[in-house]
Design a protein around this motif. Sequence first.
Motif, short mmCIF file in Angstrom:
data_model
loop_
_atom_site.label_atom_id
_atom_site.label_comp_id
_atom_site.label_asym_id
_atom_site.label_seq_id
_atom_site.Cartn_x
_atom_site.Cartn_y
_atom_site.Cartn_z
N CYS A 169 26.57 -28.36 -0.96
CA CYS A 169 27.21 -29.36 -0.08
C CYS A 169 28.71 -29.11 0.00
O CYS A 169 29.32 -29.21 1.07
N SER A 170 29.31 -28.78 -1.14
CA SER A 170 30.73 -28.46 -1.16
C SER A 170 31.00 -27.18 -0.38
O SER A 170 31.96 -27.10 0.40
N GLU A 171 30.15 -26.17 -0.59
CA GLU A 171 30.35 -24.91 0.14
C GLU A 171 30.28 -25.12 1.64
O GLU A 171 31.06 -24.54 2.40
N LEU A 172 29.34 -25.94 2.09
CA LEU A 172 29.24 -26.20 3.53
C LEU A 172 30.48 -26.89 4.06
O LEU A 172 30.94 -26.61 5.17
N LEU A 173 31.05 -27.80 3.27
CA LEU A 173 32.30 -28.43 3.68
C LEU A 173 33.41 -27.38 3.76
O LEU A 173 34.21 -27.39 4.71
N PHE A 174 33.45 -26.49 2.77
CA PHE A 174 34.46 -25.42 2.80
C PHE A 174 34.31 -24.59 4.07
O PHE A 174 35.30 -24.29 4.75
#
Length: 408
Positions: free
Chosen positions: A160-165
Amino acid sequence: MAVRPAVITTSDPARRRATLPSLTGIRFIAALLVFLAHSTMLFNPLQPTASFTFFEDPGVAKALADFFDSAGNIGVSFFFVLSGFVLTWSSTPGERITGFWRRRALKIYPNHIVTWALAMLLFASATPLHAWLPNLFLVHAFSNRVDTVQSVNFPSWSLCSELLFYALFPLFIVLVRRIADSRLWLWAGTMAAGVAGVSVVTRYIPGDARLPGLELTVNQQWFSYAFPPPRLFEFVLGMILARIVIAGMWPRIGLPTSAALFAAGYYGAILAPAPYSFSLTTIVPIGMVICAAASADLRGEGRWLGGRVMVWLGNVSFAFYLVQVLVIFYGRPELLDGRTFGTTAALALLIVLFAVNLLAAWLLYSLVEKPVMRRWSRGGKRQPAHPAPERTERTTRGTDHVPAGETV
């Protein structure tokens, strides 16, 4: 003494920078840290009331669990910083945003969907709709509900964090490129201070509910660790560090020194209370290790980290990370129940567990990740004035072995 990188200037968007195979190898070390944290836990998150350790000696079991407890947190932080670094390193002005987003989605979702489906089939079928649906689309870490964040194949929370990045990278790269070289160190320090600020603010997050074994409330744990926006500081730090190396401003601090400082930071994480143990004590050493490894590659001194074995391990590291729940928390109890063993036999079983996890990762990488990336990651037309050699193009597009932001 600063290192002058042997790179092709980004003023020509058709050319690519030098490859950094050592950063591919480092990816596996980060994934291994997560594996060590999971494989030495005393209790199984899927069966909280059942004994989980291989070790019949409770003293040895607890010592290993305590020592590796912070390894998973630090490994994830390592991935976040590394992601920002390699995405910035491999980016070129004029690159299509849609093409970038397509490649990132192809990198993450196929592996995620396969492991999600296997988890649902094997043990997570009772997961409620409000948890499994957000998990499938990788937005579940934006919820502060424990049964949602830790649902299905629960390491996927970090995606989820990677997708935000990835969603914000096209904006961030424009801003980071505008930073004057003379202010890069100031901005790097600001991002590290942001990591510290998240830790301080966490203590003021309201909430009373606690889970067994947690030092923080559920809301505090979620905000400082799983909630994607606060993790942006680590990602942007990696981006700025890439700019520092590109500008030739990184001092010649070798990997041994950086690794020693990382070990000291790891020891600090063991001693520090949460949330300071999540990433604060190691955020500077992590950046140093990444920059030292990149600089070594630019000098032609990558050696073992950039060797064939470590590069192969780095290639399968994403799959290695995603299959851990299936192998460790589901497969291991299915085969061995809750049996414990003497120290020598238990250590041997940990090695076997590692080998099985690596085999499962290789299968996922070979049958899903690699074919998908080779088939669909090159969509769209490029018009290079002077095409880069095939090896460089392959690696920067994320299909083979040199990092292009393919972290977890």
